[in-house]
Design a protein around this motif. Sequence first.
Motif, mmCIF file in Angstrom:
data_model
loop_
_atom_site.group_PDB
_atom_site.id
_atom_site.type_symbol
_atom_site.label_atom_id
_atom_site.label_comp_id
_atom_site.label_asym_id
_atom_site.label_seq_id
_atom_site.Cartn_x
_atom_site.Cartn_y
_atom_site.Cartn_z
ATOM 1 N N UNK A 33 -0.017 50.152 77.602
ATOM 2 C CA UNK A 33 -0.818 50.736 76.505
ATOM 3 C C UNK A 33 -1.294 49.455 75.681
ATOM 4 N N UNK A 34 -0.856 48.686 75.844
ATOM 5 C CA UNK A 34 -1.856 47.160 74.815
ATOM 6 C C UNK A 34 -2.563 46.409 74.972
ATOM 7 N N UNK A 35 -2.064 47.061 76.269
ATOM 8 C CA UNK A 35 -3.287 45.629 77.879
ATOM 9 C C UNK A 35 -5.275 47.132 77.946
ATOM 10 N N UNK A 36 -4.008 48.284 77.545
ATOM 11 C CA UNK A 36 -5.350 49.570 77.582
ATOM 12 C C UNK A 36 -6.409 49.380 76.024
ATOM 13 N N UNK A 37 -5.473 48.894 75.281
ATOM 14 C CA UNK A 37 -5.682 48.685 73.965
ATOM 15 C C UNK A 37 -6.910 47.575 73.495
ATOM 16 N N UNK A 38 -6.704 46.593 74.219
ATOM 17 C CA UNK A 38 -7.287 45.465 74.050
ATOM 18 C C UNK A 38 -8.294 45.365 74.636
ATOM 19 N N UNK A 41 -11.117 47.086 72.717
ATOM 20 C CA UNK A 41 -11.570 46.112 71.711
ATOM 21 C C UNK A 41 -11.777 44.933 71.936
ATOM 22 N N UNK A 42 -12.701 44.519 72.614
ATOM 23 C CA UNK A 42 -13.137 43.402 72.498
ATOM 24 C C UNK A 42 -13.916 42.097 71.930
ATOM 25 N N UNK A 43 -13.792 43.641 70.891
ATOM 26 C CA UNK A 43 -14.654 42.776 69.862
ATOM 27 C C UNK A 43 -14.026 41.620 69.069
ATOM 28 N N UNK A 44 -13.039 41.073 68.862
ATOM 29 C CA UNK A 44 -11.615 40.200 68.722
ATOM 30 C C UNK A 44 -12.249 39.337 69.101
ATOM 31 N N UNK A 49 -7.559 35.898 74.888
ATOM 32 C CA UNK A 49 -6.343 35.113 74.839
ATOM 33 C C UNK A 49 -5.178 36.516 75.089
ATOM 34 N N UNK A 50 -5.220 37.050 73.685
ATOM 35 C CA UNK A 50 -4.348 38.063 73.981
ATOM 36 C C UNK A 50 -4.178 39.243 74.935
ATOM 37 N N UNK A 51 -5.423 39.315 75.295
ATOM 38 C CA UNK A 51 -4.986 40.159 77.436
ATOM 39 C C UNK A 51 -4.424 39.280 77.976
ATOM 40 N N UNK A 52 -4.616 37.646 77.694
ATOM 41 C CA UNK A 52 -4.501 36.663 79.298
ATOM 42 C C UNK A 52 -2.455 36.687 79.014
ATOM 43 N N UNK A 53 -2.486 36.662 77.504
ATOM 44 C CA UNK A 53 -0.751 37.006 77.271
ATOM 45 C C UNK A 53 -0.196 38.277 77.459
ATOM 46 N N UNK A 54 -0.668 39.520 77.286
ATOM 47 C CA UNK A 54 -0.305 40.801 77.364
ATOM 48 C C UNK A 54 -0.128 40.980 79.050
ATOM 49 N N UNK A 55 -1.281 40.689 80.007
ATOM 50 C CA UNK A 55 -1.178 40.528 81.522
ATOM 51 C C UNK A 55 0.483 39.889 81.911
ATOM 52 N N UNK A 56 0.248 38.718 81.586
ATOM 53 C CA UNK A 56 1.651 37.337 81.589
ATOM 54 C C UNK A 56 2.895 38.421 80.958
ATOM 55 N N UNK A 57 3.288 38.842 79.915
ATOM 56 C CA UNK A 57 3.821 40.036 79.927
ATOM 57 C C UNK A 57 4.776 41.078 80.692
ATOM 58 N N UNK A 58 3.990 41.639 81.123
ATOM 59 C CA UNK A 58 3.408 42.697 82.191
ATOM 60 C C UNK A 58 3.939 42.058 83.284
#
Length: 113
Positions: A33-38, A41-44, A49-58
């Motif tokens: 769910x956090x990945x979908x949210x990121x 909203x790719x404006x940040x 980087x956060x997306x990469x970290x979340x995918x690694x956590x998955x």
Amino acid sequence: MPPPSKLAVATSSVRRLIKEEASYHKELEQQKARIKKLEADMSDENAEFQLKQERQAVEETKNVLPTVRTKIAQALKDLEEQLVCEGSEAPAEEVTKAKEAIADGKKALQEIS
């Protein structure tokens, strides 16, 4: 207070592993769910980087699940052996809890597969 019997310990072990496996599945859903949210909203400037970290956590969570499944299967086997060894000598309440844990463990393994 006497120490818990081997049957009670084995029953607790199966129950704990079932809960652990369920928590990993819940965590996996939250991470997705956090990945979908990121992704939405790719404006940040730090979003990539956060997306990469979340995918690694998955991926790490997915890699843990087979180990937990193996532990559940082994704990079930141990509990069944304890039930055979101590079944006639153990209190009826412990035997009932053990049988319920075995049923729950087998159900959890079927849902996983």
